[in-house]
Design an enzyme around this catalytic site. Structure first.
Site, PDB file in Angstrom:
ATOM      1  N   LYS A 126       0.843  -1.207   0.000  1.00 49.07           N
ATOM      2  CA  LYS A 126       0.000   0.000   0.000  1.00 49.07           C
ATOM      3  C   LYS A 126       0.878   1.257   0.000  1.00 49.07           C
ATOM      4  CE  LYS A 126      -1.709   1.707   4.035  1.00 49.07           C
ATOM      5  NZ  LYS A 126      -1.364   3.141   4.137  1.00 49.07           N
ATOM      6  N   ASN A 127       1.879   1.265   0.887  1.00 50.84           N
ATOM      7  CA  ASN A 127       2.669   2.489   1.053  1.00 50.84           C
ATOM      8  C   ASN A 127       3.639   2.746  -0.092  1.00 50.84           C
ATOM      9  OD1 ASN A 127       1.326   3.021   3.374  1.00 50.84           O
ATOM     10  ND2 ASN A 127       3.029   2.558   4.764  1.00 50.84           N
ATOM     11  N   ARG A 184      -4.601  10.338   4.784  1.00 52.38           N
ATOM     12  CA  ARG A 184      -3.572  11.387   4.901  1.00 52.38           C
ATOM     13  C   ARG A 184      -2.648  11.404   3.699  1.00 52.38           C
ATOM     14  NH1 ARG A 184       0.209  12.110   7.429  1.00 52.38           N
ATOM     15  NH2 ARG A 184      -0.014  14.165   8.315  1.00 52.38           N
ATOM     16  N   CYS A 233      -4.897  12.478  13.382  1.00 50.91           N
ATOM     17  CA  CYS A 233      -5.519  11.177  13.140  1.00 50.91           C
ATOM     18  C   CYS A 233      -5.359  10.361  14.402  1.00 50.91           C
ATOM     19  CB  CYS A 233      -4.898  10.484  11.938  1.00 50.91           C
ATOM     20  SG  CYS A 233      -3.228   9.966  12.223  1.00 50.91           S
ATOM     21  N   ARG A 272       0.590  14.387  13.540  1.00 46.18           N
ATOM     22  CA  ARG A 272       1.091  14.174  12.187  1.00 46.18           C
ATOM     23  C   ARG A 272       1.042  15.425  11.295  1.00 46.18           C
ATOM     24  NH1 ARG A 272      -0.863   8.387  10.051  1.00 46.18           N
ATOM     25  NH2 ARG A 272       1.041   8.513   8.828  1.00 46.18           N
ATOM     26  N   ASP A 274       4.599   0.403  12.066  1.00 44.31           N
ATOM     27  CA  ASP A 274       3.379  -0.197  11.511  1.00 44.31           C
ATOM     28  C   ASP A 274       3.203  -1.666  11.914  1.00 44.31           C
ATOM     29  OD1 ASP A 274       2.646   2.166  10.370  1.00 44.31           O
ATOM     30  OD2 ASP A 274       3.118   1.608   8.304  1.00 44.31           O
ATOM     31  N   ILE A 281       8.050   6.751  17.049  1.00 48.77           N
ATOM     32  CA  ILE A 281       7.706   7.479  15.816  1.00 48.77           C
ATOM     33  C   ILE A 281       6.447   8.341  16.007  1.00 48.77           C
ATOM     34  CG2 ILE A 281       7.228   7.269  13.327  1.00 48.77           C
ATOM     35  CD1 ILE A 281       9.963   6.142  14.011  1.00 48.77           C
ATOM     36  N   ARG A 291      -8.544  -0.492   4.469  1.00 49.17           N
ATOM     37  CA  ARG A 291      -7.654   0.532   3.903  1.00 49.17           C
ATOM     38  C   ARG A 291      -6.320  -0.082   3.492  1.00 49.17           C
ATOM     39  NH1 ARG A 291      -6.035   4.738   7.670  1.00 49.17           N
ATOM     40  NH2 ARG A 291      -4.643   4.965   5.915  1.00 49.17           N
TER      41      ARG A 291
HETATM   42  C1  UD1 Z   1       4.477   6.781   6.550  1.00 48.32           C
HETATM   43  C2  UD1 Z   1       3.591   5.592   6.284  1.00 48.32           C
HETATM   44  C3  UD1 Z   1       2.981   5.096   7.593  1.00 48.32           C
HETATM   45  C4  UD1 Z   1       4.077   4.818   8.609  1.00 48.32           C
HETATM   46  C5  UD1 Z   1       5.018   6.012   8.754  1.00 48.32           C
HETATM   47  C6  UD1 Z   1       6.234   5.717   9.612  1.00 48.32           C
HETATM   48  C7  UD1 Z   1       2.789   5.998   4.045  1.00 48.32           C
HETATM   49  C8  UD1 Z   1       1.633   6.356   3.166  1.00 48.32           C
HETATM   50  N1  UD1 Z   1       2.536   5.991   5.372  1.00 48.32           N
HETATM   51  O1  UD1 Z   1       3.663   7.814   7.076  1.00 48.32           O
HETATM   52  O2  UD1 Z   1       2.244   3.905   7.330  1.00 48.32           O
HETATM   53  O3  UD1 Z   1       3.498   4.565   9.874  1.00 48.32           O
HETATM   54  O4  UD1 Z   1       5.503   6.418   7.452  1.00 48.32           O
HETATM   55  O5  UD1 Z   1       6.929   4.640   9.105  1.00 48.32           O
HETATM   56  O6  UD1 Z   1       3.864   5.708   3.582  1.00 48.32           O
HETATM   57  N2  UD1 Z   1       6.574  14.439  10.848  1.00 48.32           N
HETATM   58  C9  UD1 Z   1       6.549  15.778  11.140  1.00 48.32           C
HETATM   59  N3  UD1 Z   1       6.319  16.670  10.126  1.00 48.32           N
HETATM   60  C10 UD1 Z   1       6.130  16.265   8.834  1.00 48.32           C
HETATM   61  C11 UD1 Z   1       6.168  14.885   8.543  1.00 48.32           C
HETATM   62  C12 UD1 Z   1       6.397  14.002   9.568  1.00 48.32           C
HETATM   63  O7  UD1 Z   1       6.726  16.181  12.297  1.00 48.32           O
HETATM   64  O8  UD1 Z   1       5.939  17.121   7.968  1.00 48.32           O
HETATM   65  C13 UD1 Z   1       6.826  13.451  11.917  1.00 48.32           C
HETATM   66  C14 UD1 Z   1       5.613  12.537  12.164  1.00 48.32           C
HETATM   67  O9  UD1 Z   1       4.668  13.147  13.015  1.00 48.32           O
HETATM   68  C15 UD1 Z   1       6.280  11.329  12.766  1.00 48.32           C
HETATM   69  C16 UD1 Z   1       7.611  11.258  12.013  1.00 48.32           C
HETATM   70  O10 UD1 Z   1       7.807  12.558  11.453  1.00 48.32           O
HETATM   71  O11 UD1 Z   1       6.551  11.543  14.128  1.00 48.32           O
HETATM   72  C17 UD1 Z   1       7.691  10.242  10.904  1.00 48.32           C
HETATM   73  O12 UD1 Z   1       6.498  10.242  10.176  1.00 48.32           O
HETATM   74  P1  UD1 Z   1       6.472  10.033   8.603  1.00 48.32           P
HETATM   75  O13 UD1 Z   1       7.605   9.178   8.172  1.00 48.32           O
HETATM   76  O14 UD1 Z   1       6.309  11.354   7.947  1.00 48.32           O
HETATM   77  O15 UD1 Z   1       5.112   9.250   8.412  1.00 48.32           O
HETATM   78  P2  UD1 Z   1       4.225   9.299   7.130  1.00 48.32           P
HETATM   79  O16 UD1 Z   1       5.085   9.562   5.960  1.00 48.32           O
HETATM   80  O17 UD1 Z   1       3.042  10.174   7.370  1.00 48.32           O
END
Ligand code: UD1
Length: 428
Positions: A22-23, A92, A116, A121, A312, A334, A406
């Site tokens: 999915k990701n 998201r 969420c 996030r 995850d 995370i 999902r």
């Molecule tokens: C992706 C995955 C999700 C997985 C996560 C961590 C997809 C579609 N989703 O989510 O399934 O759980 O990686 O492996 O690929 N952060 C910020 N600001 C930002 C972006 C991130 O503070 O602009 C923080 C987040 O709150 C979190 C950390 O960075 O604490 C890592 O999150 P991130 O890797 O961005 O997760 P996603 O990409 O949303």
């Protein structure tokens, strides 16, 4: 709405084939907006989230068709550059259209995802990355409005912490930027590597794949790509963990064991035997001299960016540890609020205490884990309830399974084929 009914306590024996990730499918589908023409993506899972992404592409003017696992997207004509609240609130990852739209149309309007079930996030890293490439962003009416000033130009961005979708979004914007973009402290998840392969097939040069420093040389003209989605390591991991919880021996095929190293090490430390081949893993649960299942040992985990233990799989591993012989400490680094499953696991009898970002799981004998009605709160939390339901005696009913849909393709059907008593029934 449907719910899942599981009659637990049956071992899993046989073979399950894993679907496409999915990701990886979500960013690769978004990337079809970058270059006009017809892109061919293979091994695309048919999930609620991939359908949402296809709906978004359609809103932008792209046409698509699905033939089994193959999805063809024709993005020759784009007519819109807006991701509406109605879709973004359900997924998201809709925010992944920002990068390609900026690259192709020079502007984009995307609803802010908001919080969420697993935490706040934010998307500030995405926006900082775009700004380094010459994009101005502002917030209005709950939307991010982003516009390229002049043209996209290469820049340097260093993320505070590696973010998967921010790395992907900036990679896609940089694909058409003039000059070089350097992304430091980039995410190294295999799904990012899959996107890099697609962008390279489109004509972009990217150095540093699988490392935390990526250098992108943008190209003014890109061509449509043909690419396969990598196997879903989280789905594969969920089934290996389910085997540990339910007992038996389970082969998980169509997966890449090299993406599962952190999990496999923990499952082995807990007492499971895991054999790996190029595209499959087989899990054998420990049995005593009479052939009866033995409890697994408690092991600790700390979630980390790849190649560390994936957040995850944290909820599913917690369900597994709830019937181990000992005390397991599960440290979530995370996301700040990723313990929503704890209250539901407790309803089955699990003994779990939360202390800040850690959960202390005291394993209980298997007869004390007993089925109960529970509610799914997010995607991976729902998977942990399935794992617990398979291990528990009696009947577990999981409501709100749209979360599961999902991210897991035909989960009940796949588990039924290996001996689980699991059925999807209408909610009362
Ligand atoms: C992706 C995955 C999700 C997985 C996560 C961590 C997809 C579609 N989703 O989510 O399934 O759980 O990686 O492996 O690929 N952060 C910020 N600001 C930002 C972006 C991130 O503070 O602009 C923080 C987040 O709150 C979190 C950390 O960075 O604490 C890592 O999150 P991130 O890797 O961005 O997760 P996603 O990409 O949303």
């Amino acid at each position: 709405m449907d719910k899942l009914r599981i009659h637990g306590g049956r071992p899993l024996n046989g073979s399950i084939a894993v679907s496409g990730a999915k990701n990886a499918a979500l960013p690769l589908l978004a990337a079809t907006l970058l270059a006009p023409g017809t892109h061919t993506l293979r091994n695309v899972p048919d999930l609620r989230d991939t359908r949402t992404m296809l709906k978004l592409l359609q809103i932008m003017g792209a046409a698509w068709e699905r033939d089994g696992g193959t999805v063809r997207v024709d993005s020759s004509r784009l007519t819109g550059a807006e991701a509406p609240y109605d879709l973004v609130k359900t997924m998201r990852a809709s925010v992944l259209v920002l990068g390609p739209l900026l690259a192709r149309a020079g502007q984009a309007r995307v609803s802010l995802p908001g919080g969420c079930a697993i935490g706040a996030r934010p998307i500030d890293y995405h926006l900082k990355g775009f700004e380094a490439l010459g994009v101005v962003t502002e917030m209005a009416g709950g939307y991010v409005e982003a516009r390229v000033q002049g043209e996209l130009r290469g820049g340097t961005i260093c993320f505070d912490i590696p973010s998967v979708t921010a790395t992907e979004n900036v990679l896609m914007a940089a694909a058409r930027a003039k000059g070089k973009t350097v992304i430091q402290n980039a995410a190294k998840e295999p799904e990012v590597g899959n996107l890099i392969d697609m962008l390279e097939a489109m004509g972009v040069r990217i150095e540093g794949k699988d490392s935390d420093c990526l250098t992108v040389t943008g190209a003014a003209e890109l061509r449509p790509a043909e690419i396969s989605i990598i196997p879903d390591r989280i789905e594969a991991g969920t089934y290996l963990i389910a085997a540990g919880a339910a007992g038996g021996s389970l082969e998980v095929t169509n997966c890449d064991p090299s993406h599962l190293t952190a999990l496999i090490e923990k499952l082995r430390a807990a007492g499971m035997q895991i054999e790996t081949q190029a595209d499959r893993c087989t899990a054998f649960c420990p049995v005593n001299s009479e052939g009866q299942p033995c409890p697994l040992r408690a092991v600790n985990i700390t979630t980390m960016p790849y190649p560390g233990f994936p957040t995850d799989l944290q909820a599913q591993f917690m369900a597994l540890m709830s019937r181990s012989s000992g005390v397991s400490i599960i440290h979530e680094t995370i996301f700040e609020n990723r313990f929503m499953h704890v209250a539901e696991l407790r309803r089955l009898g699990a003994e779990i205490a939360i202390d800040g970002g850690s959960a202390v799981v005291t394993g209980i004998p298997h007869e004390r884990l007993v089925g109960a009605p529970v509610m799914a709160t997010d995607l991976r939390a729902s998977a942990s309830l399935v794992v617990a339901g398979l291990a528990a005696s009696g009947t577990t009913e999981i409501s709100r399974i749209y979360h599961l849909e999902r991210g897991y393709e035909r989960m009940a059907e796949k588990l039924r084929k290996v001996g689980a008593a699991i059925e999807q029934v209408p909610e009362d």
